[in-house]
Design a protein around this motif. Structure first.
Motif, PDB file in Angstrom:
ATOM      1  N   LEU A  54       0.835  -1.197   0.000  1.00  0.00           N
ATOM      2  CA  LEU A  54       0.000   0.000   0.000  1.00  0.00           C
ATOM      3  C   LEU A  54       0.875   1.255   0.000  1.00  0.00           C
ATOM      4  CD1 LEU A  54      -3.052   0.453   0.116  1.00  0.00           C
ATOM      5  CD2 LEU A  54      -2.885   0.582   2.592  1.00  0.00           C
ATOM      6  N   LEU A  55       1.921   1.202   0.784  1.00  0.00           N
ATOM      7  CA  LEU A  55       2.826   2.342   0.874  1.00  0.00           C
ATOM      8  C   LEU A  55       3.558   2.561  -0.458  1.00  0.00           C
ATOM      9  CD1 LEU A  55       3.610   4.343   3.121  1.00  0.00           C
ATOM     10  CD2 LEU A  55       5.637   2.928   3.519  1.00  0.00           C
TER      11      LEU A  55
ATOM     12  N   ARG B 151       2.399   1.810  -3.412  1.00  0.00           N
ATOM     13  CA  ARG B 151       1.403   2.421  -4.325  1.00  0.00           C
ATOM     14  C   ARG B 151       1.265   3.903  -4.027  1.00  0.00           C
ATOM     15  NH1 ARG B 151      -4.445   0.332  -3.958  1.00  0.00           N
ATOM     16  NH2 ARG B 151      -4.872   1.437  -5.899  1.00  0.00           N
ATOM     17  N   ARG B 152       1.215   4.222  -2.757  1.00  0.00           N
ATOM     18  CA  ARG B 152       1.059   5.614  -2.362  1.00  0.00           C
ATOM     19  C   ARG B 152       2.245   6.454  -2.831  1.00  0.00           C
ATOM     20  NH1 ARG B 152      -1.456   8.872   2.294  1.00  0.00           N
ATOM     21  NH2 ARG B 152       0.133  10.410   2.688  1.00  0.00           N
ATOM     22  N   HIS B 153       3.443   5.925  -2.630  1.00  0.00           N
ATOM     23  CA  HIS B 153       4.636   6.656  -3.085  1.00  0.00           C
ATOM     24  C   HIS B 153       4.581   6.906  -4.591  1.00  0.00           C
ATOM     25  CE1 HIS B 153       7.276   5.481   0.630  1.00  0.00           C
ATOM     26  NE2 HIS B 153       6.312   6.330   0.905  1.00  0.00           N
ATOM     27  N   ARG B 154       4.131   5.895  -5.323  1.00  0.00           N
ATOM     28  CA  ARG B 154       4.073   6.008  -6.777  1.00  0.00           C
ATOM     29  C   ARG B 154       3.015   7.017  -7.234  1.00  0.00           C
ATOM     30  NH1 ARG B 154       0.826   3.056 -10.164  1.00  0.00           N
ATOM     31  NH2 ARG B 154       0.394   1.420  -8.621  1.00  0.00           N
TER      32      ARG B 154
ATOM     33  N   HIS C  52      -2.929   2.000   8.713  1.00  0.00           N
ATOM     34  CA  HIS C  52      -3.816   1.703   7.584  1.00  0.00           C
ATOM     35  C   HIS C  52      -5.238   1.588   8.134  1.00  0.00           C
ATOM     36  CE1 HIS C  52      -5.168  -1.395   4.312  1.00  0.00           C
ATOM     37  NE2 HIS C  52      -5.807  -0.245   4.228  1.00  0.00           N
TER      38      HIS C  52
ATOM     39  N   TYR D 213      -3.114   9.194   7.259  1.00  0.00           N
ATOM     40  CA  TYR D 213      -3.135   7.766   7.532  1.00  0.00           C
ATOM     41  C   TYR D 213      -3.227   7.098   6.165  1.00  0.00           C
ATOM     42  CZ  TYR D 213      -4.871   9.741  11.936  1.00  0.00           C
ATOM     43  OH  TYR D 213      -5.029  10.498  13.067  1.00  0.00           O
ATOM     44  N   LEU D 214      -2.845   5.828   6.097  1.00  0.00           N
ATOM     45  CA  LEU D 214      -3.041   5.093   4.847  1.00  0.00           C
ATOM     46  C   LEU D 214      -4.506   4.709   4.706  1.00  0.00           C
ATOM     47  CD1 LEU D 214      -0.032   2.569   5.005  1.00  0.00           C
ATOM     48  CD2 LEU D 214      -0.225   4.581   3.524  1.00  0.00           C
ATOM     49  N   HIS D 215      -5.088   5.054   3.569  1.00  0.00           N
ATOM     50  CA  HIS D 215      -6.368   4.440   3.222  1.00  0.00           C
ATOM     51  C   HIS D 215      -6.395   4.226   1.721  1.00  0.00           C
ATOM     52  CE1 HIS D 215      -8.170   8.194   1.765  1.00  0.00           C
ATOM     53  NE2 HIS D 215      -7.713   8.779   2.844  1.00  0.00           N
TER      54      HIS D 215
ATOM     55  N   LEU E 252      -5.877   5.984  -3.258  1.00  0.00           N
ATOM     56  CA  LEU E 252      -4.957   5.323  -4.195  1.00  0.00           C
ATOM     57  C   LEU E 252      -5.732   4.732  -5.363  1.00  0.00           C
ATOM     58  CD1 LEU E 252      -2.584   3.667  -1.591  1.00  0.00           C
ATOM     59  CD2 LEU E 252      -2.451   5.950  -2.637  1.00  0.00           C
TER      60      LEU E 252
ATOM     61  N   MET F 289       1.198  11.262 -11.564  1.00  0.00           N
ATOM     62  CA  MET F 289       1.094  11.484 -10.121  1.00  0.00           C
ATOM     63  C   MET F 289       0.098  12.621  -9.890  1.00  0.00           C
ATOM     64  SD  MET F 289       4.363  11.821  -7.521  1.00  0.00           S
ATOM     65  CE  MET F 289       5.190  10.273  -7.869  1.00  0.00           C
TER      66      MET F 289
END
Lengths: 438, 438
Positions: A17-18, A20-23, A38, B89-91, B95, B111
């Motif tokens: 997930l991280l 994907r987020r960075h990308r 998460h 937070y990650l969600h 994404l 991006m």
């Protein structure tokens, strides 16, 4: 906001997930905690992660009436199904809301411009003050953040070493009875800060920017909620106005019952010329605004074709109306006072046992707990504060930190926070501090 | 936006509502029509007033998939009930959305930064371009509007006589095959506009502002949707880039299927460096954003602590995802092409009978109908256009007008506009024009 870190998380379940987020959003898109959380759902004062674990939310002020409050959710859902359009047609919801909203302020603050974000609200406030005064110069503090537009970020000295990069902005220090300027106190401390403001105004005028006003949070939330000497704000207001400027209070964090009062300005003891609102206004729905003396808004609208497509739309207004309803009906400012007092008492009891706690400051349900490694020298414990924030999260309680040394724990839960929630927070904090000493 | 009028409406049923509005929002808060429309609900391509009358909406592009589309309403309602919080937070929803969104662009635009409004998106775009280039100077056109923040409103030349009040902005003319510069056409018309751009860039550099880029709508929506000579945009892109600037396309009006293509840049035939999005993105929910080359966003995020509290929240992303779903599943770009062709044919048939119609320009479901009192001289019929807009409303069809002479009818309905809706629009327009001649 300081915790935009890039830990190696390749071994955690969140690694994919991280990545994907960075990308998609960029590696430096801000993220809380050494190991990011998460999350998948939230309710009341609880946030749930993807593994089903519940976290007590003692950080988020946006969901002021509690995460996913059914009253607000229903207001959004039913209005979104009925009408969701801009404000160049007549519709009643925006009028109902602005009538209710302005009624919570001093009678002089009788008109509003609705926007979608606090940044937009502060940007409009700058436009109002600059138009009214004919000057461009703005005062803010040297440790603040008011938003992200080009104009407003010139005031965000928290991320630019305490100074503004704009020749139209001067950053001044703020009074802090825990770390007072030159060891001063009371009126002499106020005098010193007023001298600084006077010099900053003179410098803006001397260098041709003119003076439009001062924009500040009435409780200095981003500065670390310092204890301010009594009488500071009325004297600032007088000085700013005598210099031809307007006093703009950013109530984005202080407002909507947070301090046990509806507005932070009630603690400051002055009525500003302009107020800006945001975060909790729609309990998470993107709605924000400016409330000001009508003459200022009329003059602005006469000159500037200000229109905000989503601002004042019926859904935003319905959400914001529901928030006002819940604040009143659930007595949330009163709860903020009561639970806040309970939490303050508990924090002071912990302070008696943990030398790390240098200062406990609170207003309603907004707390700043200053951690120091030496109480006499007041040596800031920034790294320890970072460990505490992360450890509290691992132990199931969400808080953050703030301040020039990042050593001030920031505690600012949704307002339906009960004494039993406060007790959980206190016992978890106690356990954290105890573990640090082991 | 030009119709912020203050008619005496004391005799109308809306007088009390209008008086409240003046008191709470200000007399000059923009409002459509000589007699404002008091609306209470909307569905599909229909808006209903307080008296139960249905109006065919041929103006609003924000409800791109139709007013109150159940798919979008359900997405908002169910996500608002589950989780509505910021992006630190990650969600997954953000994404999922950015992945779907960027996939609709050229691969280089990979991006995104999510915001709440198109104004915020354009403000971020200016920050990206200025950081990348090290220059401050921006080009825009002399008849445009890109938003309301302090920085972005410096580009809003539509309300400032075709010039910017900022020394960091230069306004240039745009090609218009109906009213071409010096009667030129084709490559020589392009040459003339490129010379002007070249001079504007030189002037920004000479005067110390430097050059950061050009921000424009790829179909010049606010300029009146002019017919642009083939090959204009690729040559502009080359010139801007050779001068060290970035090309920023504001797709706030052109995007999301409006032109029969997903993006206006497909008509322009160039891939910009930065794209800004807004209005239709959440079908009315306040969500907007910037899509750009990843390297630009990474560099920006590394330097600027950009955070947007409501931007990228799960509810906004759920709404925006539902919009992408409906656009694809209901084939709305295809419908925009088909209904747009039908409408174009009908408009050209009316043009053959009504000398007032000087020019008919359309891209998908976005039309500019230029009214003139003399076809040879192309004398703009601004006052007549005003009467037509008001008369169309009285006859149950909502449109607006635009352009330097306010003589260009702007027709831009929700995309589920059918050929029978187009026929109603055409017959009402025919009746309006006929009545004018009586």
């Amino acid at each position: 906001m300081q915790e935009a870190i890039k830990t190696d998380l390749s071994a955690t379940p969140e690694a994919a997930l991280l990545a994907r987020r960075h990308r998609l959003l960029g590696k430096a898109a801000p993220l809380f905690y050494d190991t990011p959380l998460h999350i998948v759902r939230a309710e009341g004062v609880w946030i749930y992660d993807a593994h089903g674990r519940a976290y007590l939310d003692a950080y988020n002020n946006v969901p002021v009436v509690g995460h996913c409050h059914p009253r607000v959710v229903n207001a959004i859902a039913s209005q979104a199904a009925r009408l969701n359009v801009h404000s160049r047609y007549l519709h009643e919801t925006v009028l109902d809301y602005v009538e209710r909203l302005t009624a919570t302020f001093d009678g002089s603050l009788d008109m509003a411009v609705l926007t979608c974000t606090g940044s937009e609200a502060n940007d409009v406030a700058l436009q109002l003050a600059r138009q009214h005064s004919g000057g461009r110069g703005i005062l803010c503090t040297n440790l603040t953040y008011h938003g992200n537009t080009t104009a407003v970020s010139a005031l965000s000295t928290l991320f630019s070493g305490g100074r503004s990069r704009s020749p139209e902005v001067r950053a001044v220090t703020f009074p802090d009875c825990y770390r007072p300027l030159n060891g001063l106190s009371g009126e002499t401390l106020i005098d010193a800060h007023l001298d600084e403001i006077r010099e900053a105004i003179a410098s803006l005028k001397d260098e041709g920017a003119g003076f439009a006003g001062m924009l500040a949070c009435p409780i200095f939330a981003n500065e670390g909620l310092p204890t301010v000497p009594v009488g500071y704000w009325p004297r600032v207001a007088q000085l700013v106005r005598e210099a031809g400027g307007l006093l703009i209070f950013d109530e984005v964090q202080a407002g909507f019952g947070r301090t046990g009062n509806m507005w932070g300005q009630q603690l400051a003891g002055v009525v500003p010329d302009i107020v800006t609102l945001g975060k909790p206004m729609g309990n998470g729905h993107p709605v924000a605004g400016v409330v000001a003396r009508g003459a200022l808004i009329e003059a602005f609208r006469d000159e500037v074709m200000y229109f905000n497509t989503f601002g004042a739309n019926p859904v935003s207004c319905a959400a914001a109306l529901a928030v006002l309803d819940v604040i009143a009906e659930e007595g949330l400012p009163g709860n903020a006072r009561a639970t806040g007092q309970h939490l303050a008492d508990g924090m002071r009891a912990l302070q008696a046992r943990h030398p790390l706690i240098g200062d406990v400051r609170g207003q309603g349900l907004f707390f700043a707990i200053e951690l120091v490694t030496d109480r006499e020298a007041k040596t800031p414990a920034g790294q320890i504060a970072k460990r505490v924030v992360n450890d509290m999260k691992e132990r199931g309680v969400l808080i953050s930190r703030v301040g020039q040394f990042d050593n001030i724990l920031k505690i600012r839960p949704p307002l339906p926070f009960s004494t039993s929630h406060a007790d959980q927070l206190l016992s978890t904090f106690d356990a954290c501090l105890t573990a640090l000493g082991e």
